[in-house]
Design an enzyme around this catalytic site. Structure first.
Site, short mmCIF file in Angstrom:
data_model
loop_
_atom_site.label_atom_id
_atom_site.label_comp_id
_atom_site.label_asym_id
_atom_site.label_seq_id
_atom_site.Cartn_x
_atom_site.Cartn_y
_atom_site.Cartn_z
N HIS A 69 -9.89 1.80 0.09
CA HIS A 69 -9.43 2.72 1.51
C HIS A 69 -11.09 2.66 2.28
O HIS A 69 -12.01 3.82 1.80
CB HIS A 69 -9.30 4.11 1.18
CG HIS A 69 -8.01 4.01 0.18
ND1 HIS A 69 -7.23 3.49 0.10
CD2 HIS A 69 -6.73 4.99 0.98
CE1 HIS A 69 -5.39 3.90 -0.53
NE2 HIS A 69 -5.52 4.86 0.18
N GLN A 80 -9.40 9.57 -5.33
CA GLN A 80 -9.53 9.83 -4.31
C GLN A 80 -10.58 10.83 -3.69
O GLN A 80 -11.05 11.00 -2.38
CB GLN A 80 -7.97 10.89 -4.69
CG GLN A 80 -7.63 11.73 -3.07
CD GLN A 80 -7.37 11.59 -2.47
OE1 GLN A 80 -5.70 11.13 -2.86
NE2 GLN A 80 -7.44 11.40 -1.51
N GLU A 125 -11.46 5.11 6.83
CA GLU A 125 -9.39 5.82 7.35
C GLU A 125 -10.43 7.17 7.86
O GLU A 125 -10.67 7.63 7.14
CB GLU A 125 -8.79 6.35 6.37
CG GLU A 125 -7.60 6.68 6.34
CD GLU A 125 -6.71 7.18 5.42
OE1 GLU A 125 -6.72 6.78 4.46
OE2 GLU A 125 -6.24 7.10 6.15
N HIS A 140 0.60 -1.19 0.11
CA HIS A 140 0.22 -0.08 0.06
C HIS A 140 1.23 0.93 0.11
O HIS A 140 1.15 1.83 1.54
CB HIS A 140 -1.26 0.36 1.64
CG HIS A 140 -1.95 1.01 1.20
ND1 HIS A 140 -3.69 0.61 1.52
CD2 HIS A 140 -1.69 2.69 1.22
CE1 HIS A 140 -4.30 1.84 1.34
NE2 HIS A 140 -3.12 3.24 1.06
N TRP A 197 0.74 14.56 3.28
CA TRP A 197 0.20 13.90 4.88
C TRP A 197 1.19 13.39 5.14
O TRP A 197 1.26 13.21 6.75
CB TRP A 197 -1.01 12.69 4.12
CG TRP A 197 -1.94 13.56 3.29
CD1 TRP A 197 -3.49 13.63 3.93
CD2 TRP A 197 -1.98 13.50 1.54
NE1 TRP A 197 -4.33 14.18 2.76
CE2 TRP A 197 -3.30 14.79 1.93
CE3 TRP A 197 -1.51 12.88 0.37
CZ2 TRP A 197 -4.31 14.39 0.35
CZ3 TRP A 197 -1.86 13.08 -0.28
CH2 TRP A 197 -3.00 13.98 -1.04
N ASP A 243 2.12 3.64 3.14
CA ASP A 243 1.12 4.75 2.52
C ASP A 243 1.99 5.88 2.36
O ASP A 243 1.56 6.46 0.65
CB ASP A 243 0.01 4.97 3.74
CG ASP A 243 -0.84 5.64 3.23
OD1 ASP A 243 -1.26 5.41 2.20
OD2 ASP A 243 -1.38 5.90 4.13
N HIS A 284 1.53 4.99 -2.08
CA HIS A 284 0.60 6.46 -3.25
C HIS A 284 2.08 6.30 -3.71
O HIS A 284 2.10 7.83 -3.57
CB HIS A 284 -0.16 6.97 -2.70
CG HIS A 284 -1.90 6.78 -1.57
ND1 HIS A 284 -3.13 6.75 -2.05
CD2 HIS A 284 -1.85 6.37 -1.07
CE1 HIS A 284 -3.95 5.98 -1.80
NE2 HIS A 284 -2.29 5.78 -0.23
FE FE2 Z 1 -3.60 5.13 1.58
#
Ligand code: FE2
Length: 423
Positions: free
Chosen positions: A206, A148, A209, A53, A311, A305, A55
């Site tokens: 996802h 997203q 979350e 996982h 983030w 991630d 991005h």
């Molecule tokens: Fe993610």
């Protein structure tokens, strides 16, 4: 004759060292002669690490156009909305090329990356599909169509998902907790899973979350997995709301996840800093129920991630660093739990990605890494460098361990961080 003989390898889960034999790029049965011999000196050896996982389309964008001052999810989303305007195929490829090298140096050879498809031009998807061609078999890349901004809540969302699938992504995603309503969220899960079932693809959503204990889309995933007969091909990622579910509901849910044979991915780096942001003290950890899921026999994997994006500004693509954080944040410091953490960055994600020929058994491809540490505990404790990484029997990465000295009683002496006698 063998091509390569690795001596002094300590396989995870085994007490003694042994030899690993390689011929024609595969793990082979023992033979007396080898063209090349490498003595690993008792180093821990595992199969290649698996990143389930990440991005990739957002990596290395930290500070562009500005830094996230609060560190919150929502400031991150606002910054990404600005940065995404400058996205181009070349921009994505340039950043991803760098991070793939970091991952390979860390022993990662199999990567599942989410890629944002909420873009009428699908720039990030095109970039990653092209890059996958470019890199050939140097690493294995699985791509997830990740909406997203939602599927039902984004203009043309369903069409963009179908287009991404037609372009060649491997896995169908969704983000139900981010959709405008609970009903949209449920519809988005059903849409994504039907699309995957129709095309024979895997699913990685996802899911939940958030710290909102009313976010309960993972139960919809379990029901659809059972109904569509997709057991073993469906992954729920993040699922941080599970932290806040009441015990009776969590018990029922975990049993259903097990029944559905779903895979779970927890992302300790991002979620340790992003969750609980609306809490006063005590602040919830906002982390999925890793130990309860494992105890119930559910396959749980560790994901990285983000790598240096709006983030999460930190990280260098090393799953072992994520495992180190989970050892603390998930309270997995028990001796056998530390060993489980290594499974959670190797065998468990290999199963979620559906990898074939994975592991160190004779006949499998010789994809492996050796750590500058003798045990799982030391590998995690030191976030030990990968001294050697092999892909199909060839050395593809090396790290020389640091040489550290101290001056003690006026004399310079070497320091290593292993318990004396354990090397
Ligand atoms: Fe993610």
């Amino acid at each position: 004759m063998l091509d390569l003989l690795l001596k002094g390898a300590r396989i995870a889960g085994e007490a003694d060292t042994r030899e690993i034999c390689v011929r024609d790029g595969r793990i082979a049965e023992p033979e007396p002669e080898a063209r090349q011999v490498i003595d690993l000196g008792g180093a821990l050896v595992t199969p290649a690490l698996v990143e389930p996982h990440i991005h990739l389309d957002a990596v290395l964008t930290v500070g562009e156009p500005r830094h996230n001052l609060s560190g919150s999810l929502f400031e991150g989303i606002a910054i990404w909305a600005e940065r995404v305007k400058q996205l181009s195929v070349d921009d994505v490829k340039r950043r991803v090329r760098t991070v793939l090298r970091w991952q390979l140096a860390n022993g990662v050879q199999f990567v599942r990356s989410h890629v944002d498809v909420c873009d009428p031009e699908l720039r990030a998807a095109r970039a990653l599909l092209e890059l996958r061609q470019e890199i050939g078999d140097q690493m294995t890349l699985q791509l997830v169509a990740f909406p997203q901004q939602g599927i039902m809540s984004f203009d043309g969302g369903e069409d963009l998902m179908r287009r991404a699938v037609d372009m060649g992504v491997d896995v169908v995603g969704a983000i139900p907790h981010f959709e405008l309503t609970r009903e949209y969220g449920e519809r988005s899960v059903k849409f994504a899973m039907a699309l995957a079932a129709d095309k024979g693809l895997r699913v990685d959503i996802h899911c939940d979350e958030t710290d909102d204990d009313h976010s309960r889309f993972v139960e919809v995933m379990a029901a659809e997995t059972i109904r569509l007969g997709m057991g073993g091909r469906v992954t729920a990622s993040h699922t941080t709301a599970m932290h806040s579910y009441n015990a009776a509901y969590a018990y029922r849910l975990i049993n259903n996840l097990k029944r559905a044979q779903m895979h779970m991915v927890t992302n300790p780096l991002d979620n340790s800093v992003l969750q609980g942001r609306f809490d006063g003290y005590p602040i919830r950890r906002g982390h999925t129920r890793v130990k309860e899921l494992l105890a119930a026999g559910v396959n749980v994997c560790i994901g990285h991630d983000s790598v240096m994006d709006p983030w999460y500004p930190l990280g260098y693509g090393d799953p072992l660093q994520a495992a180190f954080v989970l050892a603390h944040y998930g309270q997995m410091s028990g001796h056998n739990e530390l060993r489980t953490l290594i499974d959670m960055i190797t065998f468990n994600p290999a199963s979620a990605l559906g990898l074939q020929d994975y592991g160190l058994l004779p006949g499998n491809r010789a994809d492996l890494c050796a750590f500058a540490a003798p045990t799982e505990m030391d590998a995690i404790r030191l976030v030990a460098p990968r001294k050697l990484v092999l892909r199909a029997g060839k050395v593809v990465a090396r790290t020389e361990p640091a040489h550290t000295t101290v001056v003690w009683d006026g004399r310079e002496e070497a320091v290593d961080y292993l318990k004396p006698g354990w090397a």
